[in-house]
Design an enzyme around this catalytic site. Sequence first.
Site, short mmCIF file in Angstrom:
data_model
loop_
_atom_site.label_atom_id
_atom_site.label_comp_id
_atom_site.label_asym_id
_atom_site.label_seq_id
_atom_site.Cartn_x
_atom_site.Cartn_y
_atom_site.Cartn_z
N HIS A 160 -31.17 75.52 26.46
CA HIS A 160 -32.12 76.29 27.29
C HIS A 160 -33.40 76.65 26.54
O HIS A 160 -34.14 77.50 27.00
CB HIS A 160 -31.48 77.59 27.78
CG HIS A 160 -30.61 77.46 28.99
ND1 HIS A 160 -29.44 76.76 29.00
CD2 HIS A 160 -30.75 77.95 30.24
CE1 HIS A 160 -28.88 76.83 30.21
NE2 HIS A 160 -29.66 77.55 30.98
N GLU B 175 -31.82 67.81 40.48
CA GLU B 175 -33.18 67.69 39.94
C GLU B 175 -33.81 66.34 40.22
O GLU B 175 -34.97 66.24 40.62
CB GLU B 175 -33.19 67.98 38.43
CG GLU B 175 -32.98 69.45 38.08
CD GLU B 175 -31.53 69.89 38.10
OE1 GLU B 175 -30.64 69.05 38.33
OE2 GLU B 175 -31.27 71.10 37.88
C1 LIG Z 1 -29.09 70.84 35.39
C2 LIG Z 1 -29.21 72.30 35.53
N1 LIG Z 1 -29.96 72.80 36.52
C3 LIG Z 1 -30.08 74.13 36.66
C4 LIG Z 1 -29.43 74.98 35.82
C5 LIG Z 1 -29.55 76.50 36.01
N2 LIG Z 1 -28.27 77.03 36.48
C6 LIG Z 1 -27.38 77.53 35.62
S1 LIG Z 1 -25.97 77.96 36.35
C7 LIG Z 1 -26.51 77.50 37.86
C8 LIG Z 1 -25.62 77.63 39.04
C9 LIG Z 1 -24.43 76.72 38.95
O1 LIG Z 1 -23.51 77.04 39.93
P1 LIG Z 1 -22.05 76.47 39.95
O2 LIG Z 1 -22.04 75.06 39.47
O3 LIG Z 1 -21.48 76.72 41.27
O4 LIG Z 1 -21.28 77.32 38.83
P2 LIG Z 1 -21.04 78.91 38.80
O5 LIG Z 1 -22.20 79.50 38.07
O6 LIG Z 1 -20.90 79.40 40.17
O7 LIG Z 1 -19.79 79.08 38.00
C10 LIG Z 1 -27.82 77.03 37.77
C11 LIG Z 1 -28.62 76.61 38.92
C12 LIG Z 1 -28.69 74.43 34.77
N3 LIG Z 1 -28.08 75.18 33.87
N4 LIG Z 1 -28.58 73.08 34.66
#
Ligand SMILES: Cc1ncc(C[n+]2csc(CCOP(=O)(O)OP(=O)(O)O)c2C)c(N)n1
Lengths: 326, 352
Positions: free
Chosen positions: A128, A59
């Site tokens: 959230h 971000e």
């Molecule tokens: C700082 C932040 N940005 C965006 C999000 C929205 N978001 C939630 S899960 C996710 C994907 C994260 O992927 P990863 O770290 O690979 O974990 P996975 O879901 O694959 O276990 C996103 C973009 C968030 N929760 N926090």
Amino acid sequence: MKSSYREALRAGIRDAMIRDERVFLMGEDVGAYGGSFAVSLGLLEEFGPDRIRDTPLSESGFVGAGIGAALGGMRPIVEIMTVNFSLLALDQIVNNAATLLHMSGGQFHVPLVIRMTTGAGRQLGAQHSHSLEGWYAHIPGLRILAPATLEDARGMLWTALQDPDPVLIFEHGSLYNVPGELADDAGPVDIDTAAIRRPGNDISLITYGGTLPAVLDAAEQLAADGIDAEVLDLRTLRPLDDAAIMASVTRTHRAVVVDEGWRSGSLSAEVSARITEQVFFDLDAPVGRVCSAEVPIPYAKHLELAALPSAARVVAAAKETVDAGG
Amino acid sequence: MTGTPGPGGGAVDAAQGRHLLLQMLRVRQLEEKCVELYSAAKIRGFLHVYIGEEAVAAGVLASLGPEDAVVATYREHGHALLRGVSAGAILAEMYGYVEGCCRGRGGSMHLFDAATRFFGGNAIVAGGLPLAVGLALADKMAGRSNVTACFFGEGAVAEGEFHESLNLAALWQLPVLFCCENNLYAMGTALARSESQTDIALKAAAYEIPAWAVDGMDVLAVQEGARRAVDAVRSGGGPHFLELRTYRFRAHSMFDPERYRAKDEVARWMERDPITLLRTALESAGQLSAAEWEQLQADAQAEIAAAVDFAEAGTPEPVEELTRFVYSERDTGDGAGPGTGTQPAGKETGAP
Ligand SMILES: Cc1ncc(C[n+]2csc(CCOP(=O)(O)OP(=O)(O)O)c2C)c(N)n1
Ligand SMILES: [Mg+2]
């Protein structure tokens, strides 16, 4: 034309992409995923991955890059999934976007638009669900918009992109699915003024964004009880349209401010303070406020509902204010 | 060590193998149930299941002791369960009931449990990493030989907090085990579309942290890798980093239409289902009879069924308590001690 808040936002983005080649959309999952709230669904296919640009989870990095691209002559629309994650970019927004024009003695403009979802109501828990637009409205150098209607969802973006300074647009998560009619020729709208969504004579209910539907509902309930409420939609949270607020309050002599943010140090506090500063002697009763309970928004449905402004709480506050006026 | 080849060629100890199989089954069945309950609108909000990735939590958590600490993400039901939070307390949390491990205030993404040193349940990507660094700092400063295991997705690797945390942990030689659950996607963003360098262990190595990749579908390999890393961390070797290569079989959350990946890619990965891999290895080594397999499944099913009953019988917290736990409840002088905020509700109520 049948539409929805989400489709209206998408139409606004499409329109901007077509009108101005310098415009591009950048953010997490805006492309291949189809937009975390499906606002940008289909745009990747239409405009390609350069202009519908997926970013990594960075971000601070991509908001800062948006500021840089704006300095470099582009007109970026940066999407941050929700206001909660915008806190990772707070430094770039507050220390760079909001200050560069001033620090450079007027030399460097930052014509950047940042869109993000805000608000609670979907049982997403504390990390959230927050409504932090009031914080951003504290910052000189930023313009803060909160579209509550389809027309504003459709039309605010283009006007924001014409602004030479950074504009933040807050889309309440509970509004995306709101259906409605949108004129075929719907286009840009002003981003300076508040709007009366329901005229009335007995009390001014002042709100914005996600709480507008509940406030309009409250106004109907009040009408059934013989109280004719005016509903004022602030639309722009910074700079506030003082003239519209004071015109309404001097007419009705009473005001209740409804804000999903917390009460302490809030936008509702600012509106209330301005009313008492500017039209105190026109008031028949103290300014009332309906805000979220001072608690991180809980997950459990009944607790979340209890924490948030509702039509019932607005009705109660309005009646109290009317009664206080005697 | 005697034994027979595991899924990845490592040796299987029969009892240990069956134990790990049961752990993975418990997580799988809990989450299959969560999905069902979500569809029935018993669970709301965002729900992210770990189905396909169970070997990672099962293998790593089997290598930790009770004094160690765990920090996880919003995809943490399995970590909570295997850390010792009861399935009943987890499900009651998702029902939003006071019998839940966080009284219904956290929900699926925010499971916490003081008794098992389970520090969440964090829904901000990369938000848990600095916390883990701090927990380890406290252990180091207090002279305790605990390890903090920190789980995060490969998506977190792009965040500044990832880099800041790795640097701090290495600079101060803190006892953190970084566990990167590389399931190749961050929502709809494939690793190769978000990282210029997709070899994640290399990034940790750049901070002078010993780091290696492990087959995250092979629970025995995970356990072996984790044991090696935990031993090194505990004996003062500073932070270690495991890249656990895995895959999520289901959508990112209940709202994800999965436009970004092909069905046959998912199908290919499902051929390496960690439960099937271990089961097959045990069976072909003659260490798991059909009856034993039936029994393991029945045990897991019974546990989850009891947990559902527990959650169904839960009660909503009175609305009057809404603003509790914003600040600590002070000792009122009646000897009651600090507020109940630090006590795990699920434990007291005897959740199954
Ligand atoms: C700082 C932040 N940005 C965006 C999000 C929205 N978001 C939630 S899960 C996710 C994907 C994260 O992927 P990863 O770290 O690979 O974990 P996975 O879901 O694959 O276990 C996103 C973009 C968030 N929760 N926090
Ligand atoms: Mg991932």
